[in-house]
Structures are given as C-alpha cells and as structure tokens.
Design a protein around this motif. Structure first.
Motif, PDB file in Angstrom:
ATOM      1  N   PRO A  96       0.803  -1.231   0.000  1.00 13.01           N
ATOM      2  CA  PRO A  96       0.000   0.000   0.000  1.00 13.01           C
ATOM      3  C   PRO A  96       0.838   1.285   0.000  1.00 13.01           C
ATOM      4  O   PRO A  96       0.283   2.380  -0.103  1.00 13.01           O
ATOM      5  N   SER A  97       2.142   1.175   0.171  1.00 16.70           N
ATOM      6  CA  SER A  97       2.977   2.373   0.271  1.00 16.70           C
ATOM      7  C   SER A  97       2.972   3.140  -1.045  1.00 16.70           C
ATOM      8  O   SER A  97       3.013   2.557  -2.132  1.00 16.70           O
ATOM      9  N   SER A  98       2.932   4.465  -0.920  1.00 12.75           N
ATOM     10  CA  SER A  98       2.903   5.329  -2.096  1.00 12.75           C
ATOM     11  C   SER A  98       4.314   5.629  -2.572  1.00 12.75           C
ATOM     12  O   SER A  98       5.304   5.368  -1.884  1.00 12.75           O
ATOM     13  N   ALA A  99       4.404   6.203  -3.770  1.00 16.05           N
ATOM     14  CA  ALA A  99       5.701   6.610  -4.307  1.00 16.05           C
ATOM     15  C   ALA A  99       6.348   7.671  -3.421  1.00 16.05           C
ATOM     16  O   ALA A  99       7.568   7.704  -3.255  1.00 16.05           O
ATOM     17  N   VAL A 100       5.516   8.533  -2.839  1.00 24.27           N
ATOM     18  CA  VAL A 100       6.029   9.582  -1.952  1.00 24.27           C
ATOM     19  C   VAL A 100       6.694   8.960  -0.730  1.00 24.27           C
ATOM     20  O   VAL A 100       7.801   9.350  -0.331  1.00 24.27           O
ATOM     21  N   SER A 158      16.505   9.226  -8.939  1.00 25.78           N
ATOM     22  CA  SER A 158      15.762   9.478 -10.180  1.00 25.78           C
ATOM     23  C   SER A 158      16.575   9.073 -11.400  1.00 25.78           C
ATOM     24  O   SER A 158      16.052   8.457 -12.337  1.00 25.78           O
ATOM     25  N   VAL A 159      17.863   9.419 -11.390  1.00 28.44           N
ATOM     26  CA  VAL A 159      18.739   9.041 -12.507  1.00 28.44           C
ATOM     27  C   VAL A 159      18.844   7.521 -12.604  1.00 28.44           C
ATOM     28  O   VAL A 159      18.798   6.951 -13.704  1.00 28.44           O
ATOM     29  N   ALA A 160      18.973   6.852 -11.463  1.00 30.33           N
ATOM     30  CA  ALA A 160      19.098   5.394 -11.465  1.00 30.33           C
ATOM     31  C   ALA A 160      17.850   4.731 -12.048  1.00 30.33           C
ATOM     32  O   ALA A 160      17.948   3.800 -12.866  1.00 30.33           O
ATOM     33  N   LEU A 161      16.679   5.204 -11.651  1.00 28.96           N
ATOM     34  CA  LEU A 161      15.441   4.614 -12.161  1.00 28.96           C
ATOM     35  C   LEU A 161      15.226   4.936 -13.635  1.00 28.96           C
ATOM     36  O   LEU A 161      14.578   4.174 -14.359  1.00 28.96           O
ATOM     37  N   ARG A 162      15.770   6.047 -14.058  1.00 29.19           N
ATOM     38  CA  ARG A 162      15.646   6.425 -15.463  1.00 29.19           C
ATOM     39  C   ARG A 162      16.553   5.576 -16.355  1.00 29.19           C
ATOM     40  O   ARG A 162      16.135   5.084 -17.413  1.00 29.19           O
ATOM     41  N   LEU A 163      17.794   5.358 -15.937  1.00 33.52           N
ATOM     42  CA  LEU A 163      18.774   4.687 -16.791  1.00 33.52           C
ATOM     43  C   LEU A 163      18.820   3.174 -16.572  1.00 33.52           C
ATOM     44  O   LEU A 163      19.050   2.421 -17.515  1.00 33.52           O
ATOM     45  N   TRP A 244      10.091  16.250  -6.455  1.00 32.97           N
ATOM     46  CA  TRP A 244       9.035  16.086  -7.461  1.00 32.97           C
ATOM     47  C   TRP A 244       9.488  15.125  -8.554  1.00 32.97           C
ATOM     48  O   TRP A 244       8.749  14.225  -8.972  1.00 32.97           O
ATOM     49  N   TRP A 245      10.730  15.293  -9.011  1.00 31.49           N
ATOM     50  CA  TRP A 245      11.298  14.404 -10.021  1.00 31.49           C
ATOM     51  C   TRP A 245      11.374  12.973  -9.485  1.00 31.49           C
ATOM     52  O   TRP A 245      11.030  12.013 -10.182  1.00 31.49           O
ATOM     53  N   GLY A 246      11.786  12.831  -8.246  1.00 27.82           N
ATOM     54  CA  GLY A 246      11.897  11.503  -7.654  1.00 27.82           C
ATOM     55  C   GLY A 246      10.554  10.817  -7.511  1.00 27.82           C
ATOM     56  O   GLY A 246      10.428   9.616  -7.783  1.00 27.82           O
ATOM     57  N   VAL A 247       9.548  11.559  -7.070  1.00 33.11           N
ATOM     58  CA  VAL A 247       8.209  10.979  -6.925  1.00 33.11           C
ATOM     59  C   VAL A 247       7.681  10.512  -8.281  1.00 33.11           C
ATOM     60  O   VAL A 247       7.080   9.436  -8.400  1.00 33.11           O
ATOM     61  N   ARG A 248       7.905  11.309  -9.306  1.00 29.93           N
ATOM     62  CA  ARG A 248       7.483  10.913 -10.656  1.00 29.93           C
ATOM     63  C   ARG A 248       8.195   9.634 -11.095  1.00 29.93           C
ATOM     64  O   ARG A 248       7.586   8.745 -11.698  1.00 29.93           O
TER      65      ARG A 248
END
Length: 255
Positions: A96-100, A158-163, A244-248
């Motif tokens: 149930p944990s959110s991205a935030v 964020s960079v890690a999840l992107r690449l 904000w970038w990380g949550v996205r």
C-alpha cells in the motif's frame, strides 16, 4: 503515509549500518581531507587575499560538510539498482505504500547518514584543531547540509530509475559530480578576487555555490538574510524540484 515512510526509513538505516566496512569508508573519506589537506591550506589562506572572512578552518570545515553530502549522496542510486535487480522494487509495487513514502523514506535515511558523518567531521575539527563556531551557526550549517543531501539523493535515485544501468549511472554521476565540486568552491572558494571573471560567472550558474556560500556564512556566525538567504532559497527550491522528479520516477515504476 507517515507509517510507510518510517518503515522504509528504518529499513534503509538498518541496511546502511549492517555493513560496517561502508560506514568506515564513508567516515574515512572526509577525515582524510581534514588531516591530509586541511593543514596545507593554513598558510595559503593567511597570505592570499580574496578569501571569505574567518580562519582557515572556518572556511574549510563547512565546505567539507557540503562535500560529505555530495560524495555520500551521489551514489545511492546504485543501491537502488541493486534492489531493482533483486526484485525489491517490484515487491514494493504490491504494497500500500505510495511513491512519496518510498522516496521520502530513502532520501531521509541518506540525509540522516550524511548528517551523522557531518557531525563526526565537525567534532574532529573542533576537538583537534580548536575551531569554535557559534552554536546557532553550526546548527544552521547542518540544516543546509541536510537539505543539500536530500536534493542530491533524490537526483541520484531518479537518474538510477531512469537509466537502470549501473555503469551508465556511475559514469554520469562522476561526470556531473566533479564540475559540481570544482565550481562550488569546495576546496578553494571561488570569489571575485581569487577567480578570473569567466570562472566566477560560471560558478554562479552552479546552485551548489549558493549553498556553499550560505554554509560558510552560517558557520562563521553570519546569519543575516543577505548572507544565507539566497543559498537557503536555492537549496529549498532544488529540494522541491528533485523530490518532485523523484516521486514521478517512483510513480512510473509503480504504474
């Protein structure tokens, strides 16, 4: 959300301190700068015009604390990729944990780790070299370091999840981290007197420079709005943007 954030925060803290080797390396890195580089700066600061006000350790210590945030926070995305390969990120999708909550739990754990390292460096400097900053100024300086660690860690995740590629992430972080350090005036302050005009102007484009200036001002006890206001404002805006970038980034993984 608070409970989920706390559970993720606690997990990250336990994992970080379960491996004493990494803890020792994190502590040794800034302390090496204290003992092997700091003493070289003393005569340089005394006999070179253009440095910020204060003694050598008043100038160098807050820079070391900010450097701790950069070095300890930049590569945390690599640990997230390890979790990704092990299926941990996938398992979080069904909770149930959110991205935030997932992001905040992780970045707060990084920021607390950075804060602990910063306190150790601070105690080493005041205990061995006799530096005596104002108590309020030191607390404000730690707050600036804490904000900066949040921004750096959020960006790394964020960079890690992107690449999603350890080699690419490591190369990119190294390529970005070095200019950030050099243009922030970590080792040698970049002032209008010390630096050529083009280099000083370039350093003003680096948001870390404003945080560095604010940390140095707070550490020497100058808590005026003119001295620390721009740096705190830039770091606060940077925190909001990177969170904000990380949550996205985490939300896309949960989608």
């Amino acid at each position: 959300m608070l409970v989920d954030t706390w559970l993720i925060f606690r997990r990250e803290i336990v994992l970080r301190f379960r491996d004493p080797m990494w803890v020792a390396i994190d502590i040794a890195h800034p302390l090496l700068y204290v003992f092997l580089f700091g003493p070289l700066m003393k005569q340089f600061v005394l006999h070179t015009p253009g440095f910020p006000p204060g003694s050598m350790w008043m100038i160098f210590t807050p820079a070391l604390l900010m450097q701790v945030a950069i070095t300890a926070g930049s590569f945390v995305g690599m640990s997230l990729l390890a979790d990704y390969r092990a299926g941990v990120v996938e398992r979080f999708r069904v909770t149930p944990s959110s991205a935030v909550s997932q992001l905040l739990g992780k970045v707060l754990a990084v920021a607390m780790n950075v804060l602990l390292l910063a306190v150790i460096v601070f105690l080493a400097v005041i205990g061995i070299f006799g530096t005596r900053p104002s108590v309020v100024g030191a607390v404000v300086c730690f707050g600036i370091v804490f904000l900066f660690a949040i921004a750096i860690a959020s960006s790394s995740y964020s960079v890690a999840l992107r690449l999603k590629n350890e080699r690419t992430v490591s190369t990119l972080i190294n390529a970005v981290m070095l200019p950030l350090l050099l243009l922030s005036g970590t080792l040698v302050p970049i002032t209008e007197v010390l630096a050529p005009g083009w280099l000083y102007s370039l350093s003003r484009l680096n948001p870390v420079s404003y945080g560095m200036d604010a940390a140095r001002a707070a550490f020497r006890g100058d808590l005026s709005v003119e001295s620390i206001g721009p740096g705190v404002a830039v770091l606060a805006a940077l925190c909001v943007l990177t969170l904000w970038w990380g949550v996205r980034s985490f939300s896309k993984e949960d989608a």
